[in-house]
Every structure is written in structure tokens, then in C-alpha cells.
Design a protein around this motif. Sequence first.
Motif, PDB file in Angstrom:
ATOM      1  N   LEU A 229      -2.508  -9.219   1.080  1.00  0.00           N
ATOM      2  CA  LEU A 229      -2.868  -8.005   0.224  1.00  0.00           C
ATOM      3  C   LEU A 229      -4.100  -7.556   0.314  1.00  0.00           C
ATOM      4  O   LEU A 229      -4.472  -6.671  -0.478  1.00  0.00           O
ATOM      5  CB  LEU A 229      -2.254  -8.315  -1.292  1.00  0.00           C
ATOM      6  CG  LEU A 229      -0.835  -7.998  -1.588  1.00  0.00           C
ATOM      7  CD1 LEU A 229      -0.505  -8.450  -2.919  1.00  0.00           C
ATOM      8  CD2 LEU A 229      -0.154  -6.844  -0.985  1.00  0.00           C
TER       9      LEU A 229
ATOM     10  N   LYS B 221      -5.037 -11.509  -2.391  1.00  0.00           N
ATOM     11  CA  LYS B 221      -6.272 -10.476  -1.701  1.00  0.00           C
ATOM     12  C   LYS B 221      -7.131 -11.275  -1.149  1.00  0.00           C
ATOM     13  O   LYS B 221      -8.145 -10.497  -0.768  1.00  0.00           O
ATOM     14  CB  LYS B 221      -6.636  -9.545  -2.820  1.00  0.00           C
ATOM     15  CG  LYS B 221      -5.372  -8.630  -3.433  1.00  0.00           C
ATOM     16  CD  LYS B 221      -5.996  -7.546  -4.649  1.00  0.00           C
ATOM     17  CE  LYS B 221      -4.856  -6.812  -4.800  1.00  0.00           C
ATOM     18  NZ  LYS B 221      -3.964  -7.112  -5.794  1.00  0.00           N
TER      19      LYS B 221
ATOM     20  N   THR C  47      -2.565  -2.359   3.439  1.00  0.00           N
ATOM     21  CA  THR C  47      -2.759  -3.895   3.378  1.00  0.00           C
ATOM     22  C   THR C  47      -2.660  -4.671   4.464  1.00  0.00           C
ATOM     23  O   THR C  47      -2.273  -3.878   5.416  1.00  0.00           O
ATOM     24  CB  THR C  47      -1.785  -4.536   2.357  1.00  0.00           C
ATOM     25  OG1 THR C  47      -0.626  -4.443   2.793  1.00  0.00           O
ATOM     26  CG2 THR C  47      -1.995  -3.948   0.757  1.00  0.00           C
TER      27      THR C  47
ATOM     28  N   GLY D 237       0.967  -1.281   0.210  1.00  0.00           N
ATOM     29  CA  GLY D 237      -0.163  -0.115   0.049  1.00  0.00           C
ATOM     30  C   GLY D 237       0.899   1.363  -0.023  1.00  0.00           C
ATOM     31  O   GLY D 237       0.235   2.301  -0.581  1.00  0.00           O
TER      32      GLY D 237
ATOM     33  N   ASN E  33       2.056  -5.553  -5.612  1.00  0.00           N
ATOM     34  CA  ASN E  33       0.562  -5.459  -5.649  1.00  0.00           C
ATOM     35  C   ASN E  33      -0.429  -6.294  -6.563  1.00  0.00           C
ATOM     36  O   ASN E  33      -1.500  -6.514  -6.391  1.00  0.00           O
ATOM     37  CB  ASN E  33       0.059  -3.968  -5.631  1.00  0.00           C
ATOM     38  CG  ASN E  33       0.115  -3.092  -4.579  1.00  0.00           C
ATOM     39  OD1 ASN E  33      -0.514  -3.428  -3.533  1.00  0.00           O
ATOM     40  ND2 ASN E  33       1.115  -2.317  -4.403  1.00  0.00           N
TER      41      ASN E  33
ATOM     42  N   LEU F  95      -6.967  -5.362   1.617  1.00  0.00           N
ATOM     43  CA  LEU F  95      -7.058  -4.014   1.882  1.00  0.00           C
ATOM     44  C   LEU F  95      -7.534  -3.854   3.138  1.00  0.00           C
ATOM     45  O   LEU F  95      -8.560  -4.739   3.691  1.00  0.00           O
ATOM     46  CB  LEU F  95      -7.528  -3.028   1.065  1.00  0.00           C
ATOM     47  CG  LEU F  95      -7.110  -2.946  -0.234  1.00  0.00           C
ATOM     48  CD1 LEU F  95      -8.036  -1.963  -1.335  1.00  0.00           C
ATOM     49  CD2 LEU F  95      -5.731  -2.371  -0.275  1.00  0.00           C
TER      50      LEU F  95
END
Lengths: 213, 327
Positions: free
Chosen positions: B71, B57, B107, B30, B52, B73
Motif C-alpha cells: 500500500l 505502507k 499503490t 487507490g 487502505n 503510494l
Amino acid sequence: MAKKGSGQNQAEENYLNESRRNFFKQSSLLTALAVTPPAFLKAAEEGLDEKAAGYFEKMPLAIQINGVNHDLSVEPRTTLLDLIREQLALPGTKKGCDHGQCGACTVHVNGNRVLSCLTLAVTAEGKKVTTIEGLADGEKLHPMQEAFIKYDGFQCGYCTPGQIMSGIACIREGHANSDDEIREYMSGNICRCGAYPNIVKAIADVKKGGQTL
Amino acid sequence: MINFDYVRVSTIKAAVDAIVKDNNSLWLAGGTNLVDLMKKGVMTPQKLVDINNLPLKEIKKEGNKLIIGALALNSTVADNELVRKEQPLLALAVQAGASAQLRNMATVGGNMMQRTRCPYFYNTDMPCNKREPGTGCGALKGFNRMHAIFTDTEKCIAVHPSDMSVGLVALDATVLLSGPRGDRRIPFQNFHRLPGNLPQKDNTLERGELIVAVEIPENKLNKHVHYLKVRDRTSYAFALVSAAVAVDLEGSTIKDIRLALGGVAHKPWRLTEVENFLKGKAATEVNYKQAAALAIRGAKGFGLNNFKLKLAPNTLVEALKTATGKS
């Protein structure tokens, strides 16, 4: 301070602002020259633009800003904020603290609010950025811009672009269901004039209006 | 900011290789802390490896474990249905940190890796054993209002600033790593460390080890939770003291409990001994006060932060009362 309406003073003020601007331009150019490696200057003199650009290892960057596609070349250290303001001449996004503490630089990246001062421009490759300049539809202001005017949601106006970008996102995220919730989710935008009560009113009103933002 | 090289990677292996190959390189996620530290000249990597694009995620349930990609957020974690239902303490802790804009960038892995907000660490004109080992600790006899009350050394009295980590340490999370010598798992409690003789080291990661995910085991601690963060303003400020509380109540008896404090040490401060004291006891203010007295044993103020010796136990009592509805 020049009084409003006094033509003479206004002209003087303009002149002073102009010379201030020129001074800053000149002095930053001198600073830039002073710290520029000689080889770069030589390359620039000879018109070897490509070689000169390569000296600072610029990177290609394809980015969409307010619906316009740009193919740019940027140094990795360039922040999205500096790119928008300096390279693309969109000064609506403000540089407040430049350290992620004030929210003045808030923009939308792929629809989400982020701080452009802590975003390296190269990391926005292929993304869509919206700044305050991208909100109005021609002469027609965005509902959030209208609401800030209606409720007097600012005094000096410096934090306002960030407040408005953040306010729109606050509603889109579904975090504008009460005044308390608005305050909590708008806490990343500092207003030193203290226009907070009216900012909350503006956002609550747009939320109540129910428009798709 | 000094200029630096920048590369993007799209696999874990490429990410690890890039860091191992080049001693002056760092991963960029981030960037909310790293870019700031680079602007200040506190951290000066010659190369950033942008991770990224790694497929890390996802937030998912696997068996009886909740797995959160490194990752993911912070905003995604705080708003995630699964997290809110099964591990609401984590959602509350994440939500208490930073601002909406920063949580949209930061993150999970990056949150764990953030550096202390000690002003002496941030100011390159000041002595700081963490930034420049051997130069001394400016905070020890300086402005130490934000600083630690639990420490194993006077070489560094900085605190870890993460709220999320206070939640994760309470919830018995495990950190999943991938490095040059393969994969490894660390209990969250052993991820961050006390400064000891190496204040420059915030955690127990080895060079080239990448945080891949955090894993939280299922529990029955999701009904009575609270994260109380005491700070100089209501929102968007680092904690003076914070308390993470998750309780499994049976009637008014504490069947099981997890407790941790933030803003008091170089690492998120788990209170295992206090948990054991409260297990099987009634959920009453009298018991909470005894527990808080136990929690503060061994603490020491350094002058301007002496108030934390009262604030920390009081915060714990209030958080317990709110979590169990005794307020």
C-alpha cells in the motif's frame, strides 16, 4: 452570442441560461423518478426520510472541507468530486473528463493533490479536503491565484482551479526547481487553451517568492 | 456507476476473509483504475472491501532486501531515499507512470493489478476475450497501434500498462502474498502471465490472495540505470514501448546487467537471454545493436503496431547508451 455591455442582450442571455438550468433540473428530476424503485417513492411520499435514505444504503461520512466539518450521508458510489459540487454546492472544482485524464478535478486531501473524480467520497472519511474555494484568505487571494492573474495563466479558465491546486502541491512537493521539472510534474493537468507557458511562469514565480504555501 | 456495498477492514485476515466469502467483491486500494472501470461498466463488483487501513505502507531494509509494502503510494516510492539510492531504476520507472496526482493515490499492489488500457477492453459494446471470454479480440484486426508484439495467442493482444512492473521484473523482485491457504512468494516474473487460453486472467494470483509487499534483493546495478519510455507525448501517456536498463560496469565491460521492455506484451517483458549475451562484453553501440536484434526475435506485428518491431530495439539501444554514458 450576446455582446457585453448590451443590457437588453445580457438580460436575454440570463433568461436563456435560467431556462436552460430549469430544463436540466426538471429533466434530471424526471430521469431520477423514472429509475427510482417504487418503494423508495412511497417512502418519500410518506415522509419516511430515514427509510428512504436506507434504500440506497447510504453511509455516514465525517469529512472536513475547507476547514468546515461536515457530517454527511453518502452512497458508496459517490465520488468526492460529485460530493463537493452537488451535495456541498462548491462548484469551483471542475468536472472535466471524469476519468482521471485531465486534472480539472484536482483537490488536496490531507495536503496532497489527488483526483477527486476517481476518489470515492467514503474513502475520505476523517480527512481534510481543500478545494479552490478554500485558498483565499477572505478577500486576499492565495499567492498562486495572484500569480495566475499576473502571468495570464489561463484563457477559458475551466482547467484553472485544478492547475492552481496542482501548482501549489508541485511547489510543496519540491518538484518546481526548474521549468522542465514544473512541466513534468504538472503534466497531469491538461489545458486545451494551451496556456502552458504562462502557467509555468506563474508557478516558477511563486516558487521564487519563497512563501510557505 | 452501479451502486455497491462498501466495507472497511483493518487486518489482512479480515481482508482475505471478506473476499473469499463473497465472489462478487473486490479489494479497493487507490482506486485509480478500478473506479474508472466501474464508471465504464467494465468491472461491476457488488461489494468493495477498502484495504487502505491495512498496515502495509512501509518501505524498509531487511537484511540485504528492500521491502516495499503493497500500500506504499507510487509517489512515496518514487521519492523514497532508500529506493532512489539502492534501486534507482525502480524510482525512474514509477516516476514515468501516470501523473503526480495519480501517483499520490495509486499503490504498489494496485499498480501491479491495473488492467490493460486496450480500448476494446474498455468499450463494453466491443468484443473482448479479456472482458467477456469467447467474444473474440476486437484489436486483432482493429486499432492495434498500442498492442503486443510478443504473444502466445491471437485471443488477446493487449499489453500490460504498468511502468513500475517493468522496473520490478528487471530487478528480480519477489511478490509476497497472503491468502486463505497461508502465505506464498512468487518471483515477479511469474506474477503476470501471457494470455494463452485464459486472456481474462492477468496474473497468477488465486482468488483471495492479497499482495502484501514486494521484495527486491540487493545488487550492484544502481550506478548505471535508465528507464526510457517512448510515448505520444512527453509525459502523462501510456508507453508505446519502454525499456528498463540497469548495468554493473567494470571499466567498459558489462559485468552484470538487467533488461526489460514494457508495452510489448501481456506482461512486463524480461530479456534474460539478451542479458546473458551482453554479460562480459564491452559496452559499445555495436554490441547493443546485436543485443537489440536478439531481443526482437520472435516478435510479430498485427498491422498498426508494426512500427514497434523497429521502435522496441531502437528504444533498447538508446536506453543502454544512456545508462552506460555512451550516447
